[in-house]
Design an enzyme around this catalytic site. Sequence first.
Site, mmCIF file in Angstrom:
data_model
loop_
_atom_site.group_PDB
_atom_site.id
_atom_site.type_symbol
_atom_site.label_atom_id
_atom_site.label_comp_id
_atom_site.label_asym_id
_atom_site.label_seq_id
_atom_site.Cartn_x
_atom_site.Cartn_y
_atom_site.Cartn_z
ATOM 1 N N PRO A 1 -11.869 38.850 74.334
ATOM 2 C CA PRO A 1 -10.736 38.557 73.768
ATOM 3 C C PRO A 1 -9.467 38.591 74.623
ATOM 4 C CG PRO A 1 -11.661 40.928 73.571
ATOM 5 C CD PRO A 1 -12.184 40.442 74.568
ATOM 6 N N GLU A 2 -8.825 37.474 74.392
ATOM 7 C CA GLU A 2 -7.647 37.199 74.829
ATOM 8 C C GLU A 2 -6.259 37.766 73.702
ATOM 9 O OE1 GLU A 2 -7.137 33.548 76.978
ATOM 10 O OE2 GLU A 2 -9.301 33.641 76.855
ATOM 11 N N LYS B 1 -4.158 43.177 76.018
ATOM 12 C CA LYS B 1 -5.311 43.034 75.389
ATOM 13 C C LYS B 1 -5.763 44.382 74.846
ATOM 14 C CE LYS B 1 -6.101 39.003 78.533
ATOM 15 N NZ LYS B 1 -6.825 38.725 79.713
ATOM 16 N N ARG C 1 -13.421 32.189 88.372
ATOM 17 C CA ARG C 1 -13.429 31.885 86.830
ATOM 18 C C ARG C 1 -13.611 30.255 86.532
ATOM 19 N NH1 ARG C 1 -11.523 36.002 84.033
ATOM 20 N NH2 ARG C 1 -12.821 35.072 82.440
#
Length: 271
Positions: free
Chosen positions: A2-3, A58, A261
């Site tokens: 989750p961002e 977050k 990433r």
Amino acid sequence: MPELPEVETIKRDLAKLLAGKKIFNISTNTPKQIRPSLKTVKKNIIGKKIKGVKRRAKLLLIFLEDNLVLGVHLKMTGQLFFKKNTEPKNKHQRAVITLSEGKELRFNDLRKFGYLQLIKGKKELDSTLEKYGPEPFLDLDFVYFKKLLTSTSRAIKIVLMDQSKISGIGNIYANDALFLARVNPAKPANKITAGKAKKLYNSIHQVLKAGIRFRGASDQSYLDALGQKGSYQDHFLTYKRAGEKCFNCGAKIKRIKLGGRGTFYCPICQK
DNA sequence: AGTCGCCTGGTA
DNA sequence: TACCAGGCGACT
């Protein structure tokens, strides 16, 4: 998972669902995910009422009586479900907080990176939150943003995802914001012109807003507090679209690695 | 500034 | 079998 948009969605739902509920108990089968320890958390939170729910970066913050806060970080695969105690439990359930009225707050986390953290008092809360940079919808102003970019030669995408510089942006929304602004993710931040910086600043708000509007991206494991999917994954601009057509020019979206990433961008549009 | 570790599982 | 995954802190 989750961002900012995903955590914000959970926060808004839980704020309504949890208000006024009393905590009866907490249990876990992965004690490493409870800070500072299950024993301490138990001792402090049992019998306390929930006053409200907030978000910083977050991190979810569940406010209790007596200046206590339960911080919840979902990291990659965490989920926080509000369920009736009779509903079947998830295979990856790691902790349960039993509440009044036969309800439970369930923490699921396949990869066990997430955690629940007890924060006692204002000082401890401040020190927990001091590492986070400004919030995009509160205090991230353009003067700061412009200065931030000129201050470093790191790749712009790395800077956007640095939680100490700006809070809440993760891999999905970083990729999509850079596409909207037509900025190459690998471009050194200090090489970005003032005009592009303004565009990027606006794009950050635009993609985060879209994420919230669609109740988050349920690409892999993200679900909201009631176990429902979001739909931002149906609106990805570049994320996970390697080999597919750029929505702007039709060229093939490229995938590279940046800071370890997966990074997606259009090599024609994003210079 | 860049890489590794934390964990488990899905997919090529 | 190898590589990939919404994060982030601890290492070089």
